[in-house]
Design a protein around this motif. Structure first.
Motif, short mmCIF file in Angstrom:
data_model
loop_
_atom_site.label_atom_id
_atom_site.label_comp_id
_atom_site.label_asym_id
_atom_site.label_seq_id
_atom_site.Cartn_x
_atom_site.Cartn_y
_atom_site.Cartn_z
N ALA A 128 43.99 51.66 37.68
CA ALA A 128 44.95 52.83 37.61
C ALA A 128 46.13 52.51 38.18
CB ALA A 128 44.26 53.96 38.78
N ILE A 129 46.48 51.84 39.00
CA ILE A 129 47.68 51.41 39.60
C ILE A 129 48.54 50.67 38.51
CG2 ILE A 129 49.23 50.09 41.22
CD1 ILE A 129 46.83 50.57 43.11
N ALA A 130 48.03 49.98 37.79
CA ALA A 130 48.60 49.10 36.65
C ALA A 130 48.95 50.10 35.40
CB ALA A 130 47.67 47.97 36.11
N ILE A 131 48.16 51.08 35.06
CA ILE A 131 48.53 51.84 34.11
C ILE A 131 49.75 52.91 34.61
CG2 ILE A 131 47.88 53.93 32.73
CD1 ILE A 131 44.86 52.53 32.95
N LEU A 174 38.08 47.56 41.32
CA LEU A 174 38.87 47.32 40.05
C LEU A 174 39.29 48.64 39.36
CD1 LEU A 174 39.02 45.36 37.71
CD2 LEU A 174 36.51 45.84 37.04
N ALA A 175 38.54 49.79 39.55
CA ALA A 175 39.02 50.93 38.96
C ALA A 175 40.54 51.29 39.64
CB ALA A 175 38.01 52.07 39.23
#
Length: 263
Positions: free
Chosen positions: A114-117, A109-110
């Motif tokens: 991080a990729i989405a941000i 999930l982390a």
């Protein structure tokens, strides 16, 4: 009864001693003498004092102290050991695979967050924020220090109005403290009976390393100290002389404001 009390009573009656005569000779209070002869040890401070009183009483009566102590030990019922109870509730253990699975899910999930941000930041340009941070406060100005004037003296070396007044710290503490505060420090096992300002007395047995603070208005009385060498007394911050030797029984030690004036 195991017999030690009967032996003590018989020896006392053979000597034709009254209870008051016995108290004067043995320095043991009358009610404790009666308890020893009746083998009613519940009113005495503890087993250590019981054995000490039995040994002292037997010696004064001309009996064998070891024989009396042996009879006393035979009369003591062994104390039952503590019973450990098992808890009624059973704690369910989690399978060993649950924790690694939870940790792995949180890690995945982390990574996704991080990729989405990072993708969101690359497609947009952050607008300039109208917010401007407030100015940092300036350091306070140093104030000028005016040197104190030295105390003035007259021609005959008498201190002037600006001269400081020097006083003894111990006298200041004793004068400003209201009432009496006795700090009792126990360096050995000791039984003590205390009365404050004429109120009903209280008593207790204290082990080595413990302290007790007693506060009163005008008078603190140490009615009985079972082990004078095991007690140190400080009154309103002033350490008092030793009350006696180890094992000595001291009675009627009165602490008042006059005690602070004594050297």
């Amino acid at each position: 009864m195991a017999g030690e009390g009967q032996m003590l009573r018989a020896a006392r009656e053979e000597k034709k001693w009254s209870f008051m005569d016995t108290e004067d000779t043995t320095k043991i209070r009358v009610r404790y003498i009666q308890a020893l002869e009746e083998e009613d040890y519940g009113i005495l401070p503890g087993a250590t004092y019981v054995k000490g009183y039995l040994r002292t009483y037997a010696k004064q009566l001309g009996l064998n102290p070891d024989e009396i102590i042996e009879l006393y030990n035979d009369s003591i019922a062994p104390e039952a050991g503590p019973v450990l109870e098992s808890p009624n509730m059973l704690v369910k253990a989690r399978p060993l695979w649950v924790r690694p699975m939870i940790i792995g899910s949180m890690a995945v999930l982390a990574i996704v967050l991080a990729i989405a941000i990072s993708v969101n930041q690359s497609g947009k340009k952050v607008a300039d924020s109208p917010y401007s941070p407030p100015a940092l406060p300036s350091a306070p100005k140093a104030e000028a220090v005016t040197p104190e004037t030295s105390p003035t003296k007259t021609d005959d070396n008498t201190p002037g109005p600006n001269s400081p007044v020097v006083s003894n710290p111990e006298n200041v503490v004793a004068a400003t403290q209201d009432g009496l505060t006795a700090q009792l420090v126990f360096t050995q096992l000791c039984w003590i009976e205390v009365r404050v300002d004429g109120q009903p007395p209280f008593q207790g047995t204290f082990t080595a390393g413990t302290t007790k603070e007693v506060k009163g208005t005008s008078k603190i009385e140490l009615l009985t100290v079972g082990n004078a060498g095991g007690l140190s007394v400080t009154l309103n911050g002033k350490a008092l002389p030793s009350l006696g030797k180890s094992g000595a029984v001291v009675r009627n030690v009165v602490l008042t404001s006059d005690t602070l004036k004594s050297p």
